[in-house]
Design a protein around this motif. Structure first.
Motif, PDB file in Angstrom:
ATOM      1  N   LEU A 261      10.608  -6.933 -12.432  1.00 57.70           N
ATOM      2  CA  LEU A 261      11.017  -5.608 -12.858  1.00 57.70           C
ATOM      3  C   LEU A 261      10.834  -4.703 -11.638  1.00 57.70           C
ATOM      4  O   LEU A 261       9.709  -4.399 -11.253  1.00 57.70           O
ATOM      5  N   MET A 262      11.918  -4.321 -11.008  1.00 61.09           N
ATOM      6  CA  MET A 262      11.858  -3.506  -9.797  1.00 61.09           C
ATOM      7  C   MET A 262      11.704  -2.040 -10.198  1.00 61.09           C
ATOM      8  O   MET A 262      12.433  -1.552 -11.061  1.00 61.09           O
ATOM      9  N   PHE A 263      10.739  -1.339  -9.577  1.00 63.95           N
ATOM     10  CA  PHE A 263      10.507   0.062  -9.904  1.00 63.95           C
ATOM     11  C   PHE A 263      10.389   0.872  -8.624  1.00 63.95           C
ATOM     12  O   PHE A 263       9.428   0.724  -7.874  1.00 63.95           O
ATOM     13  N   ASP A 264      11.388   1.730  -8.382  1.00 63.34           N
ATOM     14  CA  ASP A 264      11.368   2.635  -7.245  1.00 63.34           C
ATOM     15  C   ASP A 264      10.483   3.823  -7.623  1.00 63.34           C
ATOM     16  O   ASP A 264      10.845   4.635  -8.469  1.00 63.34           O
ATOM     17  N   ASN A 265       9.319   3.902  -7.002  1.00 62.77           N
ATOM     18  CA  ASN A 265       8.326   4.906  -7.359  1.00 62.77           C
ATOM     19  C   ASN A 265       8.345   6.095  -6.409  1.00 62.77           C
ATOM     20  O   ASN A 265       7.346   6.784  -6.250  1.00 62.77           O
ATOM     21  N   THR A 266       9.499   6.350  -5.799  1.00 67.97           N
ATOM     22  CA  THR A 266       9.603   7.478  -4.885  1.00 67.97           C
ATOM     23  C   THR A 266       9.573   8.794  -5.651  1.00 67.97           C
ATOM     24  O   THR A 266       8.763   9.670  -5.351  1.00 67.97           O
ATOM     25  N   ALA A 267      10.421   8.938  -6.640  1.00 71.42           N
ATOM     26  CA  ALA A 267      10.478  10.159  -7.454  1.00 71.42           C
ATOM     27  C   ALA A 267      11.037   9.803  -8.832  1.00 71.42           C
ATOM     28  O   ALA A 267      12.129  10.235  -9.205  1.00 71.42           O
ATOM     29  N   PRO A 268      10.295   8.987  -9.612  1.00 73.82           N
ATOM     30  CA  PRO A 268      10.833   8.528 -10.900  1.00 73.82           C
ATOM     31  C   PRO A 268      10.944   9.664 -11.922  1.00 73.82           C
ATOM     32  O   PRO A 268      10.159  10.608 -11.910  1.00 73.82           O
ATOM     33  N   ALA A 269      11.944   9.538 -12.796  1.00 72.16           N
ATOM     34  CA  ALA A 269      12.153  10.476 -13.895  1.00 72.16           C
ATOM     35  C   ALA A 269      11.686   9.829 -15.192  1.00 72.16           C
ATOM     36  O   ALA A 269      11.407   8.628 -15.238  1.00 72.16           O
TER      37      ALA A 269
ATOM     38  N   ALA B 159       0.828  -1.201   0.000  1.00 73.52           N
ATOM     39  CA  ALA B 159       0.000   0.000   0.000  1.00 73.52           C
ATOM     40  C   ALA B 159       0.865   1.256   0.000  1.00 73.52           C
ATOM     41  O   ALA B 159       1.911   1.300   0.645  1.00 73.52           O
ATOM     42  N   GLY B 160       0.432   2.258  -0.740  1.00 73.72           N
ATOM     43  CA  GLY B 160       1.119   3.542  -0.748  1.00 73.72           C
ATOM     44  C   GLY B 160       2.313   3.631  -1.661  1.00 73.72           C
ATOM     45  O   GLY B 160       2.998   4.654  -1.687  1.00 73.72           O
ATOM     46  N   THR B 161       2.584   2.576  -2.436  1.00 70.74           N
ATOM     47  CA  THR B 161       3.736   2.619  -3.332  1.00 70.74           C
ATOM     48  C   THR B 161       3.411   3.259  -4.677  1.00 70.74           C
ATOM     49  O   THR B 161       4.324   3.594  -5.424  1.00 70.74           O
ATOM     50  N   GLY B 162       2.126   3.405  -4.993  1.00 71.95           N
ATOM     51  CA  GLY B 162       1.741   4.044  -6.252  1.00 71.95           C
ATOM     52  C   GLY B 162       1.522   3.074  -7.397  1.00 71.95           C
ATOM     53  O   GLY B 162       1.709   3.440  -8.555  1.00 71.95           O
ATOM     54  N   LYS B 163       1.095   1.861  -7.088  1.00 66.82           N
ATOM     55  CA  LYS B 163       0.869   0.840  -8.121  1.00 66.82           C
ATOM     56  C   LYS B 163      -0.154   1.299  -9.156  1.00 66.82           C
ATOM     57  O   LYS B 163       0.087   1.217 -10.358  1.00 66.82           O
ATOM     58  N   THR B 164      -1.286   1.764  -8.687  1.00 68.53           N
ATOM     59  CA  THR B 164      -2.373   2.159  -9.592  1.00 68.53           C
ATOM     60  C   THR B 164      -1.969   3.365 -10.424  1.00 68.53           C
ATOM     61  O   THR B 164      -2.198   3.394 -11.637  1.00 68.53           O
TER      62      THR B 164
ATOM     63  N   GLU C 202       8.581   5.149   4.998  1.00 71.76           N
ATOM     64  CA  GLU C 202       8.152   6.496   5.371  1.00 71.76           C
ATOM     65  C   GLU C 202       7.329   7.134   4.258  1.00 71.76           C
ATOM     66  O   GLU C 202       6.299   7.764   4.519  1.00 71.76           O
ATOM     67  N   THR C 203       7.773   6.977   3.006  1.00 70.65           N
ATOM     68  CA  THR C 203       7.033   7.537   1.871  1.00 70.65           C
ATOM     69  C   THR C 203       5.671   6.864   1.739  1.00 70.65           C
ATOM     70  O   THR C 203       4.655   7.531   1.544  1.00 70.65           O
ATOM     71  N   ALA C 204       5.642   5.547   1.851  1.00 72.47           N
ATOM     72  CA  ALA C 204       4.375   4.821   1.750  1.00 72.47           C
ATOM     73  C   ALA C 204       3.424   5.255   2.858  1.00 72.47           C
ATOM     74  O   ALA C 204       2.233   5.507   2.606  1.00 72.47           O
ATOM     75  N   HIS C 205       3.919   5.369   4.083  1.00 75.87           N
ATOM     76  CA  HIS C 205       3.081   5.791   5.205  1.00 75.87           C
ATOM     77  C   HIS C 205       2.505   7.178   4.959  1.00 75.87           C
ATOM     78  O   HIS C 205       1.303   7.416   5.155  1.00 75.87           O
ATOM     79  N   ARG C 206       3.349   8.087   4.513  1.00 75.48           N
ATOM     80  CA  ARG C 206       2.897   9.461   4.232  1.00 75.48           C
ATOM     81  C   ARG C 206       1.812   9.456   3.162  1.00 75.48           C
ATOM     82  O   ARG C 206       0.776  10.111   3.294  1.00 75.48           O
ATOM     83  N   ARG C 207       2.015   8.700   2.092  1.00 82.31           N
ATOM     84  CA  ARG C 207       1.028   8.641   1.015  1.00 82.31           C
ATOM     85  C   ARG C 207      -0.293   8.044   1.487  1.00 82.31           C
ATOM     86  O   ARG C 207      -1.366   8.497   1.092  1.00 82.31           O
TER      87      ARG C 207
END
Length: 191
Positions: A171-179, A11-16, A131-136
């Motif tokens: 396929l690993m995707f860090d969705n914190t601040a992707p470019a 949850a909170g990782t931005g999958k959708t 921390e990012t997931a919790h905040r989101r």
């Protein structure tokens, strides 16, 4: 050729959000139709009704009752819906945590998925820091997250980032601040 693409993660990782961003580029690059199957959209109303009857809490998606009795049928229905679309020649994007299935590598098993060898499948593991997931989760204010937030110490123990053999072929995707180049690399990895 049809494609089955899973966007998995906690949850909170931005999958959708990520899946919605990628569907257009996937359709253009593959010249194939795709459908987007989000577990929360397909089964949210059903789960709310069932949990209201069982516990009085329509937003419970994390209690042992839900996890032990409703989770697997929801996921099986989601995968069966994807399979039906694939059989019609429509590629599918599936959005759901699917953490247990990633751990057990079921999403790479065409027999378990019920799809033919002609289906190209990819599994994207979407992740961010805790921390990012919790905040989101707090910011989105979704009532389905109330149990997670109220039981965060228990929930956080279920969070993981696949590594070693478990991460093979993911396929690993860090969705914190992707470019933009991160999205392009993901598109290339999927196709």
């Amino acid at each position: 050729m049809t494609h089955l693409v899973f966007f998995c993660g906690h949850a909170g990782t931005g999958k959708t959000t990520l899946a919605r961003r990628m569907i257009g580029p996937l359709m253009r690059s593959s010249a194939a139709p795709f459908c987007l199957l989000d577990k929360d959209i397909l089964y949210g109303g059903y789960s709310s009704a069932a949990m209201t009857l069982l516990t009085g809490d329509p937003y419970d998606r994390d209690s042992p009752l839900f996890l032990d009795h409703l989770r697997d049928p929801e996921y099986r229905g989601l995968i069966d819906t994807a399979r039906d679309n694939l059989e019609l020649g429509v590629s599918a994007i599936v959005v759901a945590p699917l953490s247990r299935e990633v751990r057990e590598r079921r999403l790479f098993d065409h027999a378990w998925l019920g799809v033919g060898a002609d289906v190209t499948s990819r599994v994207v593991w979407v992740h961010t820091s805790e921390e990012t997931a919790h905040r989101r989760i707090v910011e989105r204010g979704n009532p389905n997250d109330a149990y997670k937030l109220a039981h965060w110490d228990d929930y956080r123990k279920r969070r993981f980032v696949p590594a070693g053999d478990m991460a093979a072929d993911l396929l690993m995707f860090d969705n914190t601040a992707p470019a933009s180049q991160d999205y392009e690399a993901l598109l290339a990895g999927i196709l």
